[in-house]
Design a protein around this motif. Structure first.
Motif, PDB file in Angstrom:
ATOM      1  N   SER A  10       0.850  -1.180   0.000  1.00  0.00           N
ATOM      2  CA  SER A  10       0.000   0.000   0.000  1.00  0.00           C
ATOM      3  C   SER A  10       0.893   1.240   0.000  1.00  0.00           C
ATOM      4  O   SER A  10       2.082   1.157   0.288  1.00  0.00           O
ATOM      5  CB  SER A  10      -0.857   0.045   1.257  1.00  0.00           C
ATOM      6  OG  SER A  10      -1.640  -1.114   1.434  1.00  0.00           O
ATOM      7  N   PRO A  32       0.971   3.722   2.616  1.00  0.00           N
ATOM      8  CA  PRO A  32       0.372   3.824   3.946  1.00  0.00           C
ATOM      9  C   PRO A  32      -0.110   5.245   4.250  1.00  0.00           C
ATOM     10  O   PRO A  32       0.528   6.228   3.864  1.00  0.00           O
ATOM     11  CB  PRO A  32       1.505   3.423   4.895  1.00  0.00           C
ATOM     12  CG  PRO A  32       2.467   2.655   4.041  1.00  0.00           C
ATOM     13  CD  PRO A  32       2.383   3.291   2.685  1.00  0.00           C
ATOM     14  N   ASN A  45      -5.414   1.523   3.784  1.00  0.00           N
ATOM     15  CA  ASN A  45      -6.411   1.241   4.817  1.00  0.00           C
ATOM     16  C   ASN A  45      -6.424   2.387   5.810  1.00  0.00           C
ATOM     17  O   ASN A  45      -5.545   3.255   5.792  1.00  0.00           O
ATOM     18  CB  ASN A  45      -6.142  -0.112   5.501  1.00  0.00           C
ATOM     19  CG  ASN A  45      -4.929  -0.088   6.412  1.00  0.00           C
ATOM     20  OD1 ASN A  45      -4.905   0.607   7.426  1.00  0.00           O
ATOM     21  ND2 ASN A  45      -3.898  -0.854   6.053  1.00  0.00           N
ATOM     22  N   ASP A  72      -1.998  -2.845  11.653  1.00  0.00           N
ATOM     23  CA  ASP A  72      -2.557  -3.413  10.438  1.00  0.00           C
ATOM     24  C   ASP A  72      -3.291  -4.692  10.864  1.00  0.00           C
ATOM     25  O   ASP A  72      -3.739  -4.810  12.000  1.00  0.00           O
ATOM     26  CB  ASP A  72      -1.412  -3.694   9.460  1.00  0.00           C
ATOM     27  CG  ASP A  72      -1.864  -3.704   8.014  1.00  0.00           C
ATOM     28  OD1 ASP A  72      -2.857  -4.389   7.735  1.00  0.00           O
ATOM     29  OD2 ASP A  72      -1.229  -3.052   7.176  1.00  0.00           O
ATOM     30  N   TRP A  73      -3.413  -5.692   9.976  1.00  0.00           N
ATOM     31  CA  TRP A  73      -4.151  -6.897  10.345  1.00  0.00           C
ATOM     32  C   TRP A  73      -3.562  -7.553  11.585  1.00  0.00           C
ATOM     33  O   TRP A  73      -2.346  -7.591  11.766  1.00  0.00           O
ATOM     34  CB  TRP A  73      -4.264  -7.873   9.184  1.00  0.00           C
ATOM     35  CG  TRP A  73      -3.016  -8.282   8.477  1.00  0.00           C
ATOM     36  CD1 TRP A  73      -2.422  -7.648   7.436  1.00  0.00           C
ATOM     37  CD2 TRP A  73      -2.219  -9.444   8.730  1.00  0.00           C
ATOM     38  NE1 TRP A  73      -1.309  -8.330   7.018  1.00  0.00           N
ATOM     39  CE2 TRP A  73      -1.163  -9.449   7.780  1.00  0.00           C
ATOM     40  CE3 TRP A  73      -2.305 -10.499   9.639  1.00  0.00           C
ATOM     41  CZ2 TRP A  73      -0.197 -10.449   7.731  1.00  0.00           C
ATOM     42  CZ3 TRP A  73      -1.344 -11.496   9.592  1.00  0.00           C
ATOM     43  CH2 TRP A  73      -0.307 -11.462   8.649  1.00  0.00           C
ATOM     44  N   GLY A 110       3.253  -5.140   6.220  1.00  0.00           N
ATOM     45  CA  GLY A 110       2.377  -4.019   5.916  1.00  0.00           C
ATOM     46  C   GLY A 110       2.080  -3.156   7.119  1.00  0.00           C
ATOM     47  O   GLY A 110       1.499  -2.080   6.984  1.00  0.00           O
ATOM     48  N   ALA A 111       2.441  -3.607   8.344  1.00  0.00           N
ATOM     49  CA  ALA A 111       2.191  -2.788   9.519  1.00  0.00           C
ATOM     50  C   ALA A 111       3.101  -1.573   9.508  1.00  0.00           C
ATOM     51  O   ALA A 111       4.193  -1.589   8.951  1.00  0.00           O
ATOM     52  CB  ALA A 111       2.425  -3.609  10.792  1.00  0.00           C
ATOM     53  N   GLU A 112       2.666  -0.502  10.163  1.00  0.00           N
ATOM     54  CA  GLU A 112       3.428   0.734  10.109  1.00  0.00           C
ATOM     55  C   GLU A 112       4.611   0.746  11.069  1.00  0.00           C
ATOM     56  O   GLU A 112       5.638   1.318  10.779  1.00  0.00           O
ATOM     57  CB  GLU A 112       2.505   1.920  10.423  1.00  0.00           C
ATOM     58  CG  GLU A 112       1.451   2.168   9.350  1.00  0.00           C
ATOM     59  CD  GLU A 112       0.819   3.525   9.474  1.00  0.00           C
ATOM     60  OE1 GLU A 112       1.265   4.311  10.328  1.00  0.00           O
ATOM     61  OE2 GLU A 112      -0.110   3.823   8.720  1.00  0.00           O
TER      62      GLU A 112
END
Length: 394
Positions: A70, A72, A109, A115-116, A189-191
């Motif tokens: 993404s 972000p 997102n 994230d997830w 994908g987490a920040e």
């Protein structure tokens, strides 16, 4: 459906040469090394395009980087802080730079902090494969007894609280550390990656932010980026919350059909689209995925096809075989192909495969080992082939 594959770049254990063997045509990737909030430079975009298009060993790959997952959204934008205007300007410039390189589909997102979220990245199923899973009692055990978040106890039923207490007492120190790392140490994908103290501080910053405020901040962001996206022929496709219900007291804004109705009523631009993640939305029994696809088909530009098996007793779930969860994948694929028949092409990628066979002996990104995703792709590809033949005969 246009078949694609998520790739984390040159350091991904699944190489471009591996992906060439899957038969997909398109790549889903991102510039993970660019800090959140910074502009994506054209030269870095072109460098990644070249890494996708050309293999050092095999020459031209016939793969195309067409989907960004993404770019972000910075936490300051989600929180509505004063610096958000500058950060949104940066986001707009990244959209322009990607478009200048021929990339016109951006996934994002609006989930606060994390994230997830899963509680186990390697749950062993009966046949020996490993799957991602979410256990509500494990989350509650972490929330109440490890994080010790104030008022956490109010977010869980008495039954879950009791199960969580027993579960916590059964864990060794090593198991508690592993649970903590799984939840807060950062997923693909987490920040950020957090310590317990950092994580609690991040949660505290969201205490004054209600669901309505987060929705307002999403609108503020989109009101500024959508005109830019429209001007360069780009579409944005928001990924739903995962899981699609509140955790750690954090608000959620894209979890059910009503959220999408609100989003498109507020911002009707066709650049404002959906990433239909079957696994994320499917983690709620009240989300009917085929009906969602039918209602919002003109906004679905990308889909993540995976399946989850829901618990009958609480909000727990695990990631099942692509054709074997609670979502009717045949019906969902049929709706997606109907979208294509009447409207526009839809990109898809097989999501979160099981770790299995030779991949059990490899270190891979959780959910993104090769063989499990390839199995899921083959299954979904077969369903799509059968459904397409059915639709042709009608």
């Amino acid at each position: 459906m246009i078949e694609s594959w998520r790739w984390y770049g040159p350091k991904d254990p699944v190489s471009i040469e591996d992906i060439m063997q899957t038969g997909v045509s398109d790549i889903v990737t991102a510039l993970h090394h660019i800090p959140n909030g910074d502009i994506w430079p054209v030269d870095e975009i072109k460098k990644r395009q070249q890494e996708v298009a050309h293999s050092q060993h095999l020459g031209p790959t016939n793969l195309n980087w067409s989907i960004v997952e993404s770019v972000p959204v910075h936490e300051a934008i989600k929180k509505g802080l004063p610096e958000r205007d500058k950060l949104i300007d940066h986001y707009c410039q990244s959209i322009k730079n990607l478009a200048a390189c021929g990339i016109h589909l951006i996934i994002y997102n609006f989930m606060p902090v994390l994230d997830w979220t899963r509680t186990d990245l390697a749950r062993t199923l009966a046949n020996g494969v490993k799957a991602l899973s979410f256990d509500e009692k494990a989350l509650a055990a972490f929330d109440i007894h490890i994080l010790k978040r104030k008022d956490a106890i109010n977010d869980y039923s008495a039954e879950i609280q009791n199960k969580a207490a027993l579960y916590y007492e059964s864990l060794s120190k090593e198991q508690k550390d592993r649970l903590t790392k799984t939840i807060i140490a950062g997923l693909p994908g987490a920040e950020e990656s957090f310590t317990i103290k950092d994580f609690q501080a991040a949660l505290d910053e969201y205490k004054p932010i209600s669901r309505e405020t987060l929705k307002e901040n999403l609108c503020y962001f989109l009101e500024r980026v959508l005109p830019v996206a429209e001007s360069v022929g780009t579409k944005l496709a928001i990924h739903p919350d995962d899981p699609p219900f509140e955790i750690f007291g954090l608000p959620r804004v894209i979890s059910i059909a009503e959220d999408y109705r609100w989003l498109f009523e507020k911002l009707p631009s066709k650049a404002n689209g959906i990433t239909l993640c079957a696994g994320s939305l499917g983690a709620r029994a009240d989300n009917d995925l085929p009906n969602l696809a039918r209602e919002f088909g003109d906004r679905i530009y990308f889909t993540h096809l995976r399946n989850v098996r829901l618990s009958e007793h609480d909000r727990s779930f695990y990631e099942a075989d692509h054709l074997d969860g609670n979502t009717d994948m045949y019906a969902l694929v049929k709706e997606i192909l109907n979208i294509e028949k009447r409207s526009h092409a839809v990109y898809m990628r097989p999501d979160h495969g099981h770790q299995m066979l030779d991949d059990l002996n490899k270190k891979t990104n959780p959910g993104y080992s090769c063989i499990g995703r390839l199995k899921g792709l083959a299954e979904v590809r077969g369903v799509a082939y059968a459904v397409a033949r059915e639709l042709e005969s009608q």
